[in-house]
Design a protein around this motif. Sequence first.
Motif, PDB file in Angstrom:
ATOM      1  N   SER A  90       0.807  -1.223   0.000  1.00 56.98           N
ATOM      2  CA  SER A  90       0.000   0.000   0.000  1.00 56.98           C
ATOM      3  C   SER A  90       0.839   1.271   0.000  1.00 56.98           C
ATOM      4  CB  SER A  90      -0.972   0.016   1.188  1.00 56.98           C
ATOM      5  OG  SER A  90      -0.260  -0.064   2.402  1.00 56.98           O
ATOM      6  N   GLU A  91       2.070   1.189   0.471  1.00 60.11           N
ATOM      7  CA  GLU A  91       2.953   2.363   0.484  1.00 60.11           C
ATOM      8  C   GLU A  91       3.765   2.495  -0.809  1.00 60.11           C
ATOM      9  OE1 GLU A  91       2.967   4.651   3.007  1.00 60.11           O
ATOM     10  OE2 GLU A  91       1.294   3.462   3.781  1.00 60.11           O
ATOM     11  N   ALA A  92       3.774   1.478  -1.619  1.00 64.47           N
ATOM     12  CA  ALA A  92       4.579   1.476  -2.852  1.00 64.47           C
ATOM     13  C   ALA A  92       3.959   2.390  -3.904  1.00 64.47           C
ATOM     14  CB  ALA A  92       4.695   0.062  -3.396  1.00 64.47           C
ATOM     15  N   GLN A  93       4.808   3.070  -4.633  1.00 62.92           N
ATOM     16  CA  GLN A  93       4.352   3.952  -5.705  1.00 62.92           C
ATOM     17  C   GLN A  93       4.993   3.621  -7.047  1.00 62.92           C
ATOM     18  OE1 GLN A  93       1.892   6.325  -5.479  1.00 62.92           O
ATOM     19  NE2 GLN A  93       1.607   5.312  -3.520  1.00 62.92           N
ATOM     20  N   SER A  94       6.146   2.955  -7.026  1.00 61.67           N
ATOM     21  CA  SER A  94       6.899   2.690  -8.249  1.00 61.67           C
ATOM     22  C   SER A  94       7.285   1.210  -8.316  1.00 61.67           C
ATOM     23  CB  SER A  94       8.170   3.544  -8.273  1.00 61.67           C
ATOM     24  OG  SER A  94       9.054   3.125  -7.243  1.00 61.67           O
ATOM     25  N   LYS A  95       7.814   0.819  -9.459  1.00 57.95           N
ATOM     26  CA  LYS A  95       8.284  -0.562  -9.631  1.00 57.95           C
ATOM     27  C   LYS A  95       9.345  -0.891  -8.588  1.00 57.95           C
ATOM     28  CE  LYS A  95      10.609  -3.353 -13.149  1.00 57.95           C
ATOM     29  NZ  LYS A  95      11.094  -3.325 -14.542  1.00 57.95           N
ATOM     30  N   GLN A  96      10.274   0.023  -8.359  1.00 61.73           N
ATOM     31  CA  GLN A  96      11.323  -0.203  -7.369  1.00 61.73           C
ATOM     32  C   GLN A  96      10.740  -0.357  -5.978  1.00 61.73           C
ATOM     33  OE1 GLN A  96      14.458  -0.732  -8.622  1.00 61.73           O
ATOM     34  NE2 GLN A  96      14.628  -1.671  -6.618  1.00 61.73           N
ATOM     35  N   ASP A  97       9.741   0.473  -5.631  1.00 58.39           N
ATOM     36  CA  ASP A  97       9.073   0.347  -4.330  1.00 58.39           C
ATOM     37  C   ASP A  97       8.427  -1.025  -4.180  1.00 58.39           C
ATOM     38  OD1 ASP A  97       9.708   3.020  -3.816  1.00 58.39           O
ATOM     39  OD2 ASP A  97       7.679   3.756  -4.239  1.00 58.39           O
TER      40      ASP A  97
END
Length: 131
Positions: free
Chosen positions: A39-46
């Motif tokens: 839920s905190e991820a925004q990007s592929k790396q996240d």
Amino acid sequence: MLLQTVRPNIVQAIRAYRVEDLMQAAHEAGQHFLYANLSEAQSKQDVLDGIAQAFLFPAHFGKNLDALHDCMTDLVHKSGSQPGFVVVLEQLPDNVRFDREAREQLLDVFRDTADYWADRKIAFRCFYSFQ
């Protein structure tokens, strides 16, 4: 038993299933339960960082899709016989930094992983949801 209603070696939206029920079903079946709340991820790396941390990947994890596949297949396979897997990727991002193409690439890794384990007659079920 819940897992008897879901064919093995599949990647599908979580839809009608609850995380707690999947975790309990994995436990009852003696299978690994791998859960990542993204839920905190925004990007592929996240997303890759979140999965690596949640699944306790080794420090040398390359944080790319090939390394993800390697960790979900070869690394685990080399550690001995496996009882099966129930994987939940909850709240995958749905934004410009992690668009439909990025999501499909990620899910393709899990589809390839399901095929890998199917070839070895080991159940691998992956469920996902979007933010």
